[in-house]
Motif scaffolding. Structure first.
Motif, short mmCIF file in Angstrom:
data_model
loop_
_atom_site.label_atom_id
_atom_site.label_comp_id
_atom_site.label_asym_id
_atom_site.label_seq_id
_atom_site.Cartn_x
_atom_site.Cartn_y
_atom_site.Cartn_z
N GLU A 1 0.83 -1.20 0.00
CA GLU A 1 0.00 0.00 0.00
C GLU A 1 0.87 1.25 0.00
O GLU A 1 1.79 1.39 0.80
N PHE B 1 0.54 5.12 0.67
CA PHE B 1 -0.27 6.21 1.21
C PHE B 1 0.11 7.48 0.46
O PHE B 1 1.30 7.82 0.36
N PRO C 1 -9.59 10.01 -1.12
CA PRO C 1 -9.88 8.61 -1.41
C PRO C 1 -10.43 8.41 -2.84
O PRO C 1 -10.11 7.41 -3.49
N ALA D 1 -7.51 8.48 -5.15
CA ALA D 1 -6.76 7.24 -4.98
C ALA D 1 -7.48 6.09 -5.70
O ALA D 1 -6.83 5.23 -6.32
N ASN E 1 -6.03 3.69 -8.57
CA ASN E 1 -6.06 2.23 -8.48
C ASN E 1 -6.63 1.61 -9.74
O ASN E 1 -6.16 0.57 -10.21
N ASN F 1 -1.84 -1.09 -4.00
CA ASN F 1 -2.91 -0.10 -3.92
C ASN F 1 -2.39 1.26 -3.50
O ASN F 1 -1.38 1.36 -2.80
N LEU G 1 -3.65 4.52 -1.27
CA LEU G 1 -4.62 4.90 -0.27
C LEU G 1 -4.56 6.41 -0.09
O LEU G 1 -3.52 6.95 0.30
#
Length: 106
Positions: free
Chosen positions: A65, A67, A72, A75, A79, A99, A101
């Protein structure tokens, strides 16, 4: 702290070996994540991406992940872009998830 980091690296390495995923594949996947970050002039937050190994099923899962200082929703769009590029480059791997985040308030 160093022992904990080495333990995490060893656990991740063992999980990837069990999944049959090479270091080169993971590196290529992360390079694509890096492309997306560079295109948006972003850096991930913290010293390094977060890596979690989930061992609840028959095979492990590796979750990496990043950050980032976006919402969101942004993000989520990143993704989708990442997923499409991984598929386009035949790099999508069962058991490995990368991913973004978003940690910025909407």
């Amino acid at each position: 702290m160093v022992t904990s980091l080495f333990h995490k690296i060893k656990t991740a390495s063992d999980a990837l070996a069990q999944l049959g995923v090479s270091d080169g594949s993971v590196s290529a996947m992360q390079n694509i994540a890096g492309e997306i970050l560079r295109e948006r002039n972003l850096l991930w937050l913290g010293e390094h991406p977060n890596c979690t190994i989930l061992e609840s099923g028959k095979t492990p899962e590796v979750l990496i992940e990043y950050f980032v200082g976006v919402t969101p929703l942004d993000a989520a769009e990143m993704n989708w872009d990442l997923a499409e590029r991984l598929i386009d480059h035949n790099l999508a791997q069962d058991g490995v998830s990368i991913n973004f985040l978003g940690v910025k308030a909407s």
